[in-house]
Design a protein around this motif. Sequence first.
Motif, short mmCIF file in Angstrom:
data_model
loop_
_atom_site.label_atom_id
_atom_site.label_comp_id
_atom_site.label_asym_id
_atom_site.label_seq_id
_atom_site.Cartn_x
_atom_site.Cartn_y
_atom_site.Cartn_z
N ASP A 38 55.47 25.80 29.37
CA ASP A 38 56.85 25.45 29.13
C ASP A 38 56.74 24.02 28.41
O ASP A 38 57.46 23.79 27.50
CB ASP A 38 57.72 24.97 30.27
CG ASP A 38 57.91 26.24 30.98
OD1 ASP A 38 57.95 27.50 30.67
OD2 ASP A 38 58.21 26.12 32.55
N ARG A 39 55.58 23.16 28.81
CA ARG A 39 55.66 21.78 27.94
C ARG A 39 55.17 22.21 26.56
O ARG A 39 55.68 21.52 25.55
CB ARG A 39 54.63 20.99 28.55
CG ARG A 39 54.52 19.74 27.95
CD ARG A 39 53.55 18.72 28.83
NE ARG A 39 53.47 17.58 27.97
CZ ARG A 39 54.42 16.50 27.92
NH1 ARG A 39 55.41 16.84 28.24
NH2 ARG A 39 53.62 15.47 26.84
N ARG A 67 52.02 27.66 34.17
CA ARG A 67 53.44 27.65 33.97
C ARG A 67 54.04 26.48 33.24
O ARG A 67 54.68 26.59 32.31
CB ARG A 67 54.26 28.19 35.03
CG ARG A 67 55.68 28.53 34.69
CD ARG A 67 55.84 29.58 33.76
NE ARG A 67 56.66 29.53 32.74
CZ ARG A 67 56.79 30.57 31.90
NH1 ARG A 67 56.44 31.56 31.74
NH2 ARG A 67 57.85 30.24 30.76
N GLU A 68 53.66 25.45 33.86
CA GLU A 68 54.25 24.17 33.22
C GLU A 68 53.74 23.63 31.98
O GLU A 68 54.35 23.23 30.96
CB GLU A 68 54.10 23.17 34.34
CG GLU A 68 54.78 22.92 35.60
CD GLU A 68 54.45 21.93 36.70
OE1 GLU A 68 55.42 21.32 37.39
OE2 GLU A 68 53.26 21.70 36.75
#
Length: 275
Positions: A140-141, A136-137
Amino acid sequence: MFRRRSTRRGAAPPEPPRHLVELRRVVKDYVTDAGPFRALRGVSLDVDPGEFIAVVGKSGCGKSTLMNMLTGIDRPTDGEVWVAGSDIRHMGEGRMAEWRGRTVGVIFQFFQLLPTLTVVENVMLPMDFAGLWSPRERLDRAMALLEQVDMADQAHKLPLSTSGGQQQRVAIARALANDPPIIVADEPTGNLDSATAESIFELFHGLVDGGKTVIMVSHDHDLAARTRRIVHMVDGQVLDGALAAPGLEPAPGLEPAPGLEPAPGLPPVPTPAHT
Protein backbone atom coordinates in the motif's frame (compact mmCIF):
# COMPACT_ATOMS: atom_id res chain seq x y z
CA MET A 1 35.65 26.00 14.74
CA PHE A 2 34.73 22.57 15.99
CA ARG A 3 37.07 20.74 18.35
CA ARG A 4 38.68 17.66 16.90
CA ARG A 5 37.85 14.23 18.31
CA SER A 6 40.43 12.95 20.76
CA THR A 7 41.01 9.38 21.82
CA ARG A 8 43.16 10.24 24.84
CA ARG A 9 41.96 8.89 28.16
CA GLY A 10 40.08 11.58 30.05
CA ALA A 11 39.72 13.82 27.00
CA ALA A 12 36.49 15.71 26.53
CA PRO A 13 33.97 13.97 24.25
CA PRO A 14 33.26 15.57 20.86
CA GLU A 15 30.74 18.37 20.78
CA PRO A 16 27.23 17.11 20.01
CA PRO A 17 25.94 18.07 16.57
CA ARG A 18 23.91 21.25 16.26
CA HIS A 19 22.72 20.60 12.70
CA LEU A 20 21.02 17.78 10.82
CA VAL A 21 24.26 17.18 8.90
CA GLU A 22 27.73 18.18 10.10
CA LEU A 23 31.02 17.46 8.39
CA ARG A 24 33.95 18.51 10.54
CA ARG A 25 37.29 18.90 8.77
CA VAL A 26 36.75 15.80 6.64
CA VAL A 27 39.74 14.46 4.71
CA LYS A 28 39.57 11.63 2.20
CA ASP A 29 42.70 10.07 0.73
CA TYR A 30 42.84 7.39 -1.95
CA VAL A 31 45.66 5.28 -3.31
CA THR A 32 45.44 4.42 -7.01
CA ASP A 33 47.73 3.02 -9.69
CA ALA A 34 48.68 6.62 -10.46
CA GLY A 35 49.65 7.22 -6.83
CA PRO A 36 47.96 8.76 -3.79
CA PHE A 37 45.65 11.72 -3.99
CA ARG A 38 43.46 13.71 -1.64
CA ALA A 39 39.84 13.93 -2.80
CA LEU A 40 38.56 15.97 0.18
CA ARG A 41 40.81 18.48 1.89
CA GLY A 42 39.45 19.29 5.35
CA VAL A 43 35.83 19.92 4.33
CA SER A 44 33.46 21.38 6.92
CA LEU A 45 29.77 21.69 6.08
CA ASP A 46 26.53 22.17 8.01
CA VAL A 47 23.04 21.37 6.70
CA ASP A 48 19.85 22.16 8.59
CA PRO A 49 16.45 20.46 8.33
CA GLY A 50 14.34 21.51 5.36
CA GLU A 51 17.20 22.86 3.26
CA PHE A 52 17.48 22.26 -0.49
CA ILE A 53 21.17 22.38 -1.36
CA ALA A 54 22.98 22.03 -4.68
CA VAL A 55 26.61 20.87 -4.63
CA VAL A 56 28.34 22.18 -7.74
CA GLY A 57 31.80 22.16 -9.26
CA LYS A 58 33.88 20.77 -12.10
CA SER A 59 34.35 17.05 -12.63
CA GLY A 60 36.92 15.71 -10.20
CA CYS A 61 36.40 18.41 -7.56
CA GLY A 62 35.15 15.91 -4.94
CA LYS A 63 31.36 16.24 -5.22
CA SER A 64 30.63 12.52 -5.43
CA THR A 65 33.16 11.77 -2.70
CA LEU A 66 31.33 14.26 -0.49
CA MET A 67 28.03 12.47 -1.21
CA ASN A 68 29.64 9.16 -0.29
CA MET A 69 30.67 10.63 3.07
CA LEU A 70 27.12 11.82 3.78
CA THR A 71 25.57 8.46 2.98
CA GLY A 72 28.19 6.24 4.62
CA ILE A 73 29.01 4.59 1.29
CA ASP A 74 32.63 5.54 2.00
CA ARG A 75 34.46 6.51 5.19
CA PRO A 76 36.65 9.57 5.78
CA THR A 77 40.39 9.23 6.29
CA ASP A 78 40.11 11.86 9.01
CA GLY A 79 37.49 14.18 10.46
CA GLU A 80 33.94 13.64 11.69
CA VAL A 81 30.68 12.97 9.86
CA TRP A 82 27.49 13.47 11.88
CA VAL A 83 24.15 12.81 10.19
CA ALA A 84 20.82 12.97 12.03
CA GLY A 85 22.63 12.87 15.37
CA SER A 86 24.78 9.81 14.57
CA ASP A 87 28.56 9.74 14.25
CA ILE A 88 28.61 7.46 11.23
CA ARG A 89 32.36 7.24 10.82
CA HIS A 90 32.67 4.59 13.52
CA MET A 91 29.63 2.47 12.65
CA GLY A 92 30.09 -1.18 11.74
CA GLU A 93 28.82 -2.31 8.35
CA GLY A 94 25.67 -3.96 9.70
CA ARG A 95 24.66 -0.98 11.77
CA MET A 96 25.56 1.35 8.89
CA ALA A 97 23.23 -0.50 6.51
CA GLU A 98 20.38 -0.30 9.03
CA TRP A 99 21.08 3.38 9.71
CA ARG A 100 21.24 4.25 6.02
CA GLY A 101 17.99 2.45 5.26
CA ARG A 102 16.11 4.53 7.81
CA THR A 103 17.90 7.87 7.59
CA VAL A 104 19.07 8.61 4.04
CA GLY A 105 17.33 8.07 0.74
CA VAL A 106 19.92 7.84 -2.05
CA ILE A 107 19.13 8.65 -5.69
CA PHE A 108 21.71 7.78 -8.34
CA GLN A 109 22.29 9.21 -11.81
CA PHE A 110 21.78 5.80 -13.42
CA PHE A 111 18.71 4.88 -11.32
CA GLN A 112 20.12 1.54 -10.00
CA LEU A 113 16.75 -0.22 -10.19
CA LEU A 114 16.79 -4.02 -10.14
CA PRO A 115 15.76 -5.07 -13.66
CA THR A 116 14.15 -8.38 -12.66
CA LEU A 117 11.78 -6.75 -10.15
CA THR A 118 8.71 -4.79 -11.11
CA VAL A 119 8.48 -1.08 -10.43
CA VAL A 120 6.41 -1.58 -7.27
CA GLU A 121 8.72 -4.36 -6.05
CA ASN A 122 11.71 -2.02 -6.43
CA VAL A 123 9.96 0.54 -4.24
CA MET A 124 9.07 -2.09 -1.62
CA LEU A 125 12.64 -3.41 -1.42
CA PRO A 126 14.00 -0.89 1.15
CA MET A 127 11.02 -1.63 3.39
CA ASP A 128 11.76 -5.35 3.16
CA PHE A 129 15.41 -4.82 4.10
CA ALA A 130 14.56 -2.55 7.02
CA GLY A 131 11.74 -4.79 8.27
CA LEU A 132 9.34 -1.88 8.37
CA TRP A 133 5.57 -2.34 8.02
CA SER A 134 3.72 -5.54 7.23
CA PRO A 135 3.79 -7.01 3.70
CA ARG A 136 0.34 -5.58 2.97
CA GLU A 137 1.31 -2.18 4.34
CA ARG A 138 4.47 -2.20 2.23
CA LEU A 139 2.47 -2.72 -0.93
CA ASP A 140 0.00 0.00 0.00
CA ARG A 141 2.81 2.39 0.87
CA ALA A 142 4.74 1.63 -2.33
CA MET A 143 1.63 2.29 -4.42
CA ALA A 144 1.01 5.56 -2.59
CA LEU A 145 4.59 6.66 -3.28
CA LEU A 146 4.27 5.72 -6.95
CA GLU A 147 1.08 7.76 -7.06
CA GLN A 148 3.02 10.69 -5.59
CA VAL A 149 5.54 10.55 -8.46
CA ASP A 150 2.89 9.83 -11.13
CA MET A 151 4.03 6.24 -11.71
CA ALA A 152 1.20 4.19 -10.19
CA ASP A 153 -0.03 3.14 -13.63
CA GLN A 154 3.41 1.61 -14.36
CA ALA A 155 3.61 -0.30 -11.06
CA HIS A 156 3.65 -3.81 -12.48
CA LYS A 157 6.01 -3.18 -15.38
CA LEU A 158 9.72 -4.00 -15.35
CA PRO A 159 11.95 -0.91 -15.14
CA LEU A 160 13.48 -1.37 -18.60
CA SER A 161 10.04 -1.10 -20.16
CA THR A 162 9.76 2.49 -18.90
CA SER A 163 11.59 5.66 -19.98
CA GLY A 164 14.62 7.16 -18.27
CA GLY A 165 12.52 9.88 -16.68
CA GLN A 166 10.03 7.33 -15.42
CA GLN A 167 12.82 5.20 -13.96
CA GLN A 168 14.16 8.25 -12.10
CA ARG A 169 10.70 8.85 -10.66
CA VAL A 170 10.66 5.26 -9.45
CA ALA A 171 14.12 5.80 -7.92
CA ILE A 172 12.75 8.81 -6.03
CA ALA A 173 9.81 6.76 -4.75
CA ARG A 174 12.25 4.05 -3.64
CA ALA A 175 14.38 6.66 -1.83
CA LEU A 176 11.26 7.74 0.08
CA ALA A 177 10.19 4.20 0.98
CA ASN A 178 11.30 4.29 4.62
CA ASP A 179 10.40 7.97 5.10
CA PRO A 180 14.02 9.17 5.64
CA PRO A 181 14.57 12.78 6.70
CA ILE A 182 17.37 13.28 4.16
CA ILE A 183 17.45 12.73 0.40
CA VAL A 184 20.88 12.66 -1.27
CA ALA A 185 20.82 12.80 -5.07
CA ASP A 186 23.99 12.43 -7.19
CA GLU A 187 23.37 14.00 -10.63
CA PRO A 188 19.71 12.92 -10.65
CA THR A 189 18.95 14.82 -13.86
CA GLY A 190 22.24 14.14 -15.66
CA ASN A 191 20.80 11.59 -18.09
CA LEU A 192 17.45 13.27 -18.67
CA ASP A 193 16.19 15.73 -21.26
CA SER A 194 15.51 19.27 -20.07
CA ALA A 195 11.73 18.87 -19.75
CA THR A 196 12.05 15.66 -17.74
CA ALA A 197 14.82 17.17 -15.61
CA GLU A 198 12.52 20.07 -14.79
CA SER A 199 9.77 17.72 -13.66
CA ILE A 200 12.19 15.81 -11.42
CA PHE A 201 13.45 19.08 -9.96
CA GLU A 202 9.90 20.12 -9.15
CA LEU A 203 9.45 16.81 -7.35
CA PHE A 204 12.43 17.69 -5.16
CA HIS A 205 10.93 21.08 -4.39
CA GLY A 206 7.74 19.33 -3.32
CA LEU A 207 9.71 17.05 -1.01
CA VAL A 208 11.39 20.05 0.62
CA ASP A 209 8.05 21.79 1.03
CA GLY A 210 6.90 18.59 2.76
CA GLY A 211 9.73 18.77 5.29
CA LYS A 212 12.50 16.70 3.67
CA THR A 213 16.09 17.85 3.38
CA VAL A 214 17.51 17.47 -0.15
CA ILE A 215 21.22 17.55 -1.01
CA MET A 216 21.78 17.36 -4.76
CA VAL A 217 24.92 17.18 -6.87
CA SER A 218 24.32 18.89 -10.20
CA HIS A 219 26.13 20.16 -13.29
CA ASP A 220 22.99 22.03 -14.35
CA HIS A 221 23.69 25.69 -13.59
CA ASP A 222 20.08 26.80 -14.03
CA LEU A 223 18.65 24.16 -11.70
CA ALA A 224 21.37 24.73 -9.09
CA ALA A 225 20.64 28.45 -9.05
CA ARG A 226 17.02 27.68 -8.08
CA THR A 227 17.87 25.72 -4.93
CA ARG A 228 17.91 27.45 -1.56
CA ARG A 229 21.69 27.21 -1.08
CA ILE A 230 24.69 26.35 -3.24
CA VAL A 231 27.80 24.56 -1.99
CA HIS A 232 30.59 25.30 -4.43
CA MET A 233 33.47 22.80 -4.50
CA VAL A 234 36.92 23.35 -6.00
CA ASP A 235 39.81 20.86 -5.71
CA GLY A 236 38.33 18.99 -2.77
CA GLN A 237 37.42 22.12 -0.82
CA VAL A 238 34.20 24.02 -0.18
CA LEU A 239 34.09 27.71 -1.05
CA ASP A 240 31.58 30.14 0.39
CA GLY A 241 29.63 32.45 -1.89
CA ALA A 242 27.19 32.45 -4.77
CA LEU A 243 27.31 30.25 -7.84
CA ALA A 244 29.79 31.59 -10.38
CA ALA A 245 29.13 31.27 -14.09
CA PRO A 246 30.19 30.15 -16.58
CA GLY A 247 32.02 26.97 -15.73
CA LEU A 248 31.38 27.16 -11.98
CA GLU A 249 34.76 28.80 -11.32
CA PRO A 250 35.08 30.55 -7.94
CA ALA A 251 33.97 34.15 -8.01
CA PRO A 252 36.74 36.77 -7.63
CA GLY A 253 37.75 37.35 -4.05
CA LEU A 254 36.34 34.12 -2.66
CA GLU A 255 38.48 32.40 -0.07
CA PRO A 256 38.23 28.84 1.23
CA ALA A 257 35.84 28.52 4.15
CA PRO A 258 37.43 28.20 7.62
CA GLY A 259 38.96 24.85 8.49
CA LEU A 260 39.81 23.74 4.97
CA GLU A 261 43.50 23.10 5.49
CA PRO A 262 44.57 19.42 5.69
CA ALA A 263 44.03 17.95 9.14
CA PRO A 264 47.11 17.84 11.38
CA GLY A 265 49.11 14.65 11.36
CA LEU A 266 48.35 13.71 7.74
CA PRO A 267 51.11 14.12 5.15
CA PRO A 268 50.37 16.34 2.14
CA VAL A 269 48.85 14.34 -0.67
CA PRO A 270 48.88 15.64 -4.25
CA THR A 271 45.57 16.26 -5.92
CA PRO A 272 45.27 14.85 -9.45
CA ALA A 273 43.74 16.69 -12.37
CA HIS A 274 40.73 14.31 -12.29
CA THR A 275 39.24 12.34 -9.39
